[in-house]
Design a protein around this motif. Structure first.
Motif, mmCIF file in Angstrom:
data_model
loop_
_atom_site.group_PDB
_atom_site.id
_atom_site.type_symbol
_atom_site.label_atom_id
_atom_site.label_comp_id
_atom_site.label_asym_id
_atom_site.label_seq_id
_atom_site.Cartn_x
_atom_site.Cartn_y
_atom_site.Cartn_z
ATOM 1 N N UNK A 29 60.630 -118.490 26.637
ATOM 2 C CA UNK A 29 60.397 -118.103 28.033
ATOM 3 C C UNK A 29 61.209 -118.939 29.012
ATOM 4 N N UNK A 30 61.416 -120.206 28.665
ATOM 5 C CA UNK A 30 62.131 -121.111 29.575
ATOM 6 C C UNK A 30 63.643 -121.020 29.452
ATOM 7 N N UNK A 31 64.115 -120.324 28.447
ATOM 8 C CA UNK A 31 65.559 -120.211 28.232
ATOM 9 C C UNK A 31 66.099 -118.972 28.935
ATOM 10 N N UNK A 32 67.108 -119.150 29.745
ATOM 11 C CA UNK A 32 67.683 -118.031 30.486
ATOM 12 C C UNK A 32 68.990 -117.561 29.851
ATOM 13 N N UNK A 33 69.361 -116.337 30.178
ATOM 14 C CA UNK A 33 70.631 -115.790 29.695
ATOM 15 C C UNK A 33 71.789 -116.618 30.233
ATOM 16 N N UNK A 34 71.663 -117.090 31.483
ATOM 17 C CA UNK A 34 72.708 -117.938 32.066
ATOM 18 C C UNK A 34 72.936 -119.186 31.218
ATOM 19 N N UNK A 35 71.829 -119.802 30.773
ATOM 20 C CA UNK A 35 71.941 -121.021 29.963
ATOM 21 C C UNK A 35 72.580 -120.727 28.611
ATOM 22 N N UNK A 36 72.211 -119.601 28.021
ATOM 23 C CA UNK A 36 72.793 -119.220 26.732
ATOM 24 C C UNK A 36 74.300 -119.018 26.881
ATOM 25 N N UNK A 37 74.686 -118.299 27.930
ATOM 26 C CA UNK A 37 76.105 -118.046 28.171
ATOM 27 C C UNK A 37 76.861 -119.353 28.407
ATOM 28 N N UNK A 38 76.262 -120.239 29.218
ATOM 29 C CA UNK A 38 76.922 -121.520 29.506
ATOM 30 C C UNK A 38 77.076 -122.353 28.245
ATOM 31 N N UNK A 39 76.016 -122.416 27.425
ATOM 32 C CA UNK A 39 76.080 -123.206 26.198
ATOM 33 C C UNK A 39 77.113 -122.633 25.219
ATOM 34 N N UNK A 40 77.231 -121.307 25.207
ATOM 35 C CA UNK A 40 78.184 -120.657 24.306
ATOM 36 C C UNK A 40 79.605 -120.676 24.848
ATOM 37 N N UNK A 41 79.743 -120.990 26.134
ATOM 38 C CA UNK A 41 81.072 -121.027 26.732
ATOM 39 C C UNK A 41 81.635 -119.652 27.027
ATOM 40 N N UNK A 42 80.738 -118.708 27.373
ATOM 41 C CA UNK A 42 81.177 -117.347 27.685
ATOM 42 C C UNK A 42 80.569 -116.913 29.011
#
Length: 204
Positions: A29-42
């Motif tokens: 719940x606390x993880x956002x799509x923005x964070x996933x994209x940033x961590x993946x570098x995309x």
């Protein structure tokens, strides 16, 4: 495989790795799509291009991870039986393969175990399917061991398979979290003794 397919697979792998790490760290719940994209570098749009939603990404993440685990377990068993080894030795090889997998993907394992007991998630049915995929591999070897006379016909195969699978998961997570100084060989040896003593009914 053409270059575009290869690039897409590489992107999806990066998204998987980013998502599993973040979700294991801070929860779904606390993880956002923005964070996933940033961590993946995309770019954020890349996430939605590959997955319709965060829920879909998570379901695919679980499916992908457990398929890898199931394949690893099956390969370990096949290697033993392929050279004429006993099924009980194949089970032991599967325990080691499971420990090796969890050591390689600790965040995925933590995530899987955490979600396994949450029955209110949208992906609960997917979770049960992927769990069944891994346990079916263990069940198959247990049934072969019973048929070969290596194990008693009184063994409850589905329950024993679940118990062995759970034993490896819990022991490995405890090892990673609380006893990291222990080697994989030590943990495997301890679980192997449990297998020999509890499942076969004898110590070897």
């Amino acid at each position: 495989m053409d270059s575009s397919t290869s690039r897409r697979d590489a992107t999806r792998r990066k998204l998987f790795e980013a998502a599993v790490t973040l979700i294991a760290e801070q929860g779904f719940s606390s993880t956002t799509v923005d964070e996933i994209a940033e961590r993946a570098g995309v770019a954020k749009g890349t996430v939605y291009y590959n997955f319709a939603s965060k829920n879909v990404l998570f379901e695919e993440l679980l499916r992908h991870g457990i398929e890898l685990l199931a394949a690893s377990l099956q390969e370990a068993a096949d290697e033993v039986t392929g050279r004429g080894g006993r099924r009980i030795d194949a089970l032991d090889a599967m325990i080691r393969a499971g420990l090796e997998f969890i050591a390689a993907y600790p965040a995925l394992t933590q995530l899987y175990v955490a979600e396994l007991w949450r029955t209110n998630r949208a992906w609960q049915s997917t979770l049960m399917v992927v769990r069944g995929r891994a346990i079916t591999v263990v069940e198959g070897v247990l049934r072969e061991a019973v048929a070969a006379g290596e194990l008693s016909e009184e063994i409850d195969v589905p329950l024993t398979a679940s118990a062995l699978f759970g034993m490896v998961l819990v022991a490995a997570l405890d090892w990673q979290s609380y006893q990291p100084d222990r080697s994989l060989d030590e943990v495997h040896a301890a679980l192997s003794r449990l297998l020999q003593g509890r499942v076969t009914g004898r110590q070897e």
